[in-house]
Write an enzyme that holds these catalytic residues in place. Structure first.
Site, PDB file in Angstrom:
ATOM      1  N   HIS A 141      -5.178  -3.303  -2.713  1.00  0.00           N
ATOM      2  CA  HIS A 141      -4.816  -2.391  -3.807  1.00  0.00           C
ATOM      3  C   HIS A 141      -4.651  -3.100  -5.148  1.00  0.00           C
ATOM      4  O   HIS A 141      -4.188  -2.491  -6.107  1.00  0.00           O
ATOM      5  CB  HIS A 141      -3.526  -1.648  -3.455  1.00  0.00           C
ATOM      6  CG  HIS A 141      -3.674  -0.775  -2.257  1.00  0.00           C
ATOM      7  ND1 HIS A 141      -4.238   0.476  -2.319  1.00  0.00           N
ATOM      8  CD2 HIS A 141      -3.379  -1.001  -0.948  1.00  0.00           C
ATOM      9  CE1 HIS A 141      -4.255   0.996  -1.096  1.00  0.00           C
ATOM     10  NE2 HIS A 141      -3.754   0.118  -0.253  1.00  0.00           N
ATOM     11  N   SER A 162       0.800  -1.219   0.000  1.00  0.00           N
ATOM     12  CA  SER A 162       0.000   0.000   0.000  1.00  0.00           C
ATOM     13  C   SER A 162       0.834   1.271   0.000  1.00  0.00           C
ATOM     14  O   SER A 162       0.395   2.290  -0.510  1.00  0.00           O
ATOM     15  CB  SER A 162      -0.949  -0.008   1.190  1.00  0.00           C
ATOM     16  OG  SER A 162      -0.249  -0.228   2.393  1.00  0.00           O
ATOM     17  N   LYS A 216     -11.804   0.410  -1.787  1.00  0.00           N
ATOM     18  CA  LYS A 216     -10.841   1.100  -2.648  1.00  0.00           C
ATOM     19  C   LYS A 216     -11.353   1.109  -4.083  1.00  0.00           C
ATOM     20  O   LYS A 216     -12.224   1.907  -4.397  1.00  0.00           O
ATOM     21  CB  LYS A 216      -9.455   0.518  -2.423  1.00  0.00           C
ATOM     22  CG  LYS A 216      -8.970   0.998  -1.043  1.00  0.00           C
ATOM     23  CD  LYS A 216      -7.769   0.335  -0.469  1.00  0.00           C
ATOM     24  CE  LYS A 216      -7.500   0.924   0.920  1.00  0.00           C
ATOM     25  NZ  LYS A 216      -6.676   0.101   1.770  1.00  0.00           N
TER      26      LYS A 216
HETATM   27  C1  PLP Z   1      -6.747  -0.141   3.211  1.00  0.00           C
HETATM   28  C2  PLP Z   1      -6.155  -1.447   3.502  1.00  0.00           C
HETATM   29  C3  PLP Z   1      -6.781  -2.335   4.380  1.00  0.00           C
HETATM   30  C4  PLP Z   1      -7.977  -1.947   5.200  1.00  0.00           C
HETATM   31  O1  PLP Z   1      -9.136  -1.963   4.435  1.00  0.00           O
HETATM   32  P1  PLP Z   1     -10.370  -1.080   4.932  1.00  0.00           P
HETATM   33  O2  PLP Z   1     -11.508  -1.634   4.166  1.00  0.00           O
HETATM   34  O3  PLP Z   1     -10.026   0.332   4.564  1.00  0.00           O
HETATM   35  O4  PLP Z   1     -10.481  -1.265   6.399  1.00  0.00           O
HETATM   36  C5  PLP Z   1      -6.250  -3.587   4.534  1.00  0.00           C
HETATM   37  N1  PLP Z   1      -5.129  -3.960   3.886  1.00  0.00           N
HETATM   38  C6  PLP Z   1      -4.481  -3.121   3.050  1.00  0.00           C
HETATM   39  C7  PLP Z   1      -3.262  -3.599   2.351  1.00  0.00           C
HETATM   40  C8  PLP Z   1      -4.968  -1.837   2.842  1.00  0.00           C
HETATM   41  O5  PLP Z   1      -4.314  -1.012   2.055  1.00  0.00           O
END
Ligand code: PLP
Length: 386
Positions: free
Chosen positions: A210, A182, A240
């Protein structure tokens, strides 16, 4: 009584002095790329809404319709009365998209990992994790009270060494990685990790927050050259590229059924609002049919990297490591003056001394915006190349 506030003030002063204090800034967001802060309109390059689906008319309409029909909230845990019919449809579709038997939707990606990991491993078991794994994978690992060993980022050799040294002394073993990292934007060697996991009887969990909707034609990191890899635990987020909210796990049916009984973040937390589930479902349909949209974020990221002489991006996240937290803040303020929203990423989100600007590119960015951004970033780029 006063000492709690005193404690908080002292802590805040320390954070402030090291450039690590964080503050919430009210931001109006009109699309993946458009943000307003106060009077100021900014082009955002720091949003994970990669496909701009949070504002897509079909997605918004689905959320509205679900709210009218099922209400604003779900009323209880999914195991009580919170399991409105949209869940089954979304889970069927996610499993189909990922090529697994079943899927399970959680309240968030973060909650998914905090629920999945302690439900599968515990004391006496081993977790082997990439050092740059997302905070919620490491949080889940800690909650499980398993033995946790961390390997150097993307180092198959180090991972293999740890498995050789430790695997036999533990009952079960979980191997953890992000699919797309990320804060660095690079990809894990998922096929090779899957092979290692098989050799050492470990269960591989890939967090593809991602990757979904972005890499491998949108199918995510557990695919290579069009073929699905043997990854038994494929976790991700609806928040996302899908532009909604929630988390998911795709896995074999018995695994999913076990988690329905055992994942505490599912059992003891209220189900998602119906609107979030309906929005994710509508967004997934768009990801499945709109190849052009799915290809855009990476093309925009590639253009940016080409203009600045950076390595070709593996997905659509591009870091520019500046080192010092105050310097990253200064760079972020400079870009804001020029009309761009790019948040500075500081420790402990990234290791000390690697504070950075993190750019994300979306299907809603036009080429001219990317060129203007590259021009504004060039002096900072030269500074860190020097
Ligand atoms: C954003 C993210 C999460 C958390 O997901 P949410 O739905 O925002 O709680 C978990 N793992 C990674 C790698 C992320 O980038």
């Amino acid at each position: 009584m006063g000492s709690l506030e005193h404690y908080a003030r002292e802590k805040l002063r320390d954070l402030e002095q090291s450039g690590l204090r964080r503050e919430l800034v009210a931001t109006d967001r009109f699309a993946a790329t458009l943000a307003r802060r106060g009077e100021r309109e900014l082009v955002s390059f720091c949003c994970n809404d990669y496909l701009n689906l949070s504002h897509h008319p079909e997605v918004v309409a689905a959320a509205l319709e679900a709210t009218r029909r099922y209400g604003a909230g779900s009323g209880a845990s999914r195991l009580v009365t919170g399991n409105h019919p949209l869940y089954a449809e979304l889970e069927r579709r996610l499993a189909g998209f990922k090529g697994t038997e079943a899927a399970l939707v959680f309240g968030a990606g973060y909650l998914a990992n905090l629920g999945i990991i302690p439900a599968l491993v515990g004391p006496g078991d081993l977790i082997v994790a990439d050092e740059l794994c997302h905070a919620c994978l490491l949080g889940g690992a800690r909650l499980s009270r398993s033995t946790v060993r961390v390997f150097a980022h993307n180092s198959l050799d180090h991972c293999r060494d740890l498995l050789r040294a430790e695997r036999d002394r533990h009952r079960h073993c979980l191997l953890l990685t992000d699919g797309v990292f990320s804060m660095d934007g690079d990809r894990a060697p998922v096929a090779e990790l899957a092979a290692l996991a098989q050799q050492h009887s470990a269960w591989l969990l890939v967090d593809d927050a991602h990757g979904l909707g972005v890499v491998e034609g949108g199918r995510g990191s557990c695919v290579r050259d069009g073929r699905e890899l043997a990854v038994p635990l494929q976790m991700g987020t609806l928040s996302k590229a899908l532009g909604s909210y929630g988390g998911y796990l795709c896995a074999a049916r018995p695994v999913i059924e076990l988690l329905v009984s055992r994942a505490r973040t599912l059992v003891y937390s209220t189900g998602l609002p119906p609107a979030s589930v309906a929005a994710a479902l509508a967004a997934l349909r768009i990801v499945e049919r709109d190849r052009e949209r799915v290809s855009l974020p990476r093309r925009r990221a590639a253009l940016f990297c080409e203009l600045l002489g950076l390595d070709e991006p593996a997905a659509c996240i591009v870091p520019l490591v500046l080192g010092d937290a105050s310097l990253a803040l200064q760079a972020s303020r400079d870009l804001e003056q020029q009309g761009f929203l790019v948040t500075a990423i500081r420790p402990p989100t990234v290791p000390p001394g690697t504070a950075r600007l993190r750019f994300t590119f979306t299907a809603a960015h036009g080429e001219p915006e990317v060129r203007r951004l590259a021009a504004a970033v060039r002096p900072w780029r030269e500074r860190c190349a020097a």
